[in-house]
Design an enzyme around this catalytic site. Structure first.
Site, mmCIF file in Angstrom:
data_model
loop_
_atom_site.group_PDB
_atom_site.id
_atom_site.type_symbol
_atom_site.label_atom_id
_atom_site.label_comp_id
_atom_site.label_asym_id
_atom_site.label_seq_id
_atom_site.Cartn_x
_atom_site.Cartn_y
_atom_site.Cartn_z
ATOM 1 N N HIS A 88 0.893 -1.255 -0.151
ATOM 2 C CA HIS A 88 0.044 0.111 -0.099
ATOM 3 C C HIS A 88 1.027 0.787 -0.493
ATOM 4 C CE1 HIS A 88 0.202 1.724 4.094
ATOM 5 N NE2 HIS A 88 0.578 -0.133 4.590
ATOM 6 N N GLU A 191 -1.913 -5.792 7.625
ATOM 7 C CA GLU A 191 -0.886 -6.074 8.702
ATOM 8 C C GLU A 191 -0.882 -6.699 9.757
ATOM 9 O OE1 GLU A 191 2.072 -2.465 10.485
ATOM 10 O OE2 GLU A 191 0.500 -2.174 8.921
#
Length: 248
Positions: A88, A191
């Site tokens: 990202h 994450e």
């Protein structure tokens, strides 16, 4: 997260295509080649895009694959697929140097630019499937990247969390389906959960606990931060999802 998987690996896997009659997918077995943004691929090959939420904003170095003009690579091998991994773009908490983990924060303007640049690098690779984490920064990255694609297909997030959600999001036009790319979101691609460090400033945390302790929490494979996930725990869920949903 994405960086935990070797970008030069060749694994046995599957690709997917829309089943227009059922507004669903059918699995197509073949080989999946892991690549990063910036590689060339011929039109008869298909790719799946995975946007994971990693611990930091970065892109893998491009892996140069044979182009369609390379005669040593037969274009008839349409069963081979590419797996593109994109981290990202910069998030608002990356900008503030905060531990983010599973806190759901969006991209900064710089992160938007990074996502657009990533999209330009893969704009000539045919893509028929997208996987992202459940976090908005990964989903924004995927959507912004796909807006740069030359095929101009529309990425559509699939809502299968309930029977009603699946039914309400059905597409009944076969032509529209052909111009769409399904986007699968999964918390397993999130994450690592940073526990009690989430929201803390990284430099201030190092000053408080010591650089060695913070380095151990961040980089040790099997030592988690307080009430958080170790890299080992994070890998267990992410790799299991990859094997079960992407490559099995």
């Amino acid at each position: 997260m994405a960086a935990a998987i070797s970008h030069s690996a060749l694994v046995s896997g599957q690709s997917h295509h829309w089943d227009a009659k059922n507004s669903g997918f059918q699995k197509r077995m073949g080989n999946v080649r892991l690549v990063s943004a910036g590689s060339c691929y011929s039109d008869n090959q298909r790719a799946r895009l995975v946007c994971a939420s990693g611990a930091q904003s970065s892109m893998l170095q491009p892996v140069q694959l044979p182009s369609s003009g390379d005669r040593s690579h037969s274009p008839k091998k349409s069963s081979e697929s590419a797996l593109i991994l994109i981290r990202h773009g910069e998030s608002l908490w990356n900008e503030k140097n905060l531990f983010t983990g599973c806190v759901d924060v969006p991209l900064t303007p710089k992160g938007v630019e990074e996502a657009i640049e990533a999209g330009k690098r893969i704009c000539n690779i045919p893509i028929d499937m997208i996987y992202t984490s459940s976090l908005i920064r990964a989903q924004m990255t995927a959507m912004l990247a796909m807006m740069q694609h030359r095929h101009k297909k529309i990425p559509i997030i699939m809502h299968n969390e309930s029977e009603q959600a699946h039914r309400w999001s059905q597409i009944y036009s076969e032509e529209t389906l052909k111009q769409s790319i399904p986007v699968i979101t999964a918390w397993q691609l999130n994450e690592r959960m940073y526990g009690e460090l989430q929201g803390l400033n990284k430099q201030e945390t190092a000053d408080r606990f010591g650089k060695e302790q913070v380095h151990e929490w961040r980089r040790s494979y099997d030592i988690p931060p307080p009430n958080g996930e170790s890299l080992e725990m994070c890998a267990e869920r992410a790799v299991a999802y990859f094997k079960e949903q992407v490559s099995s």
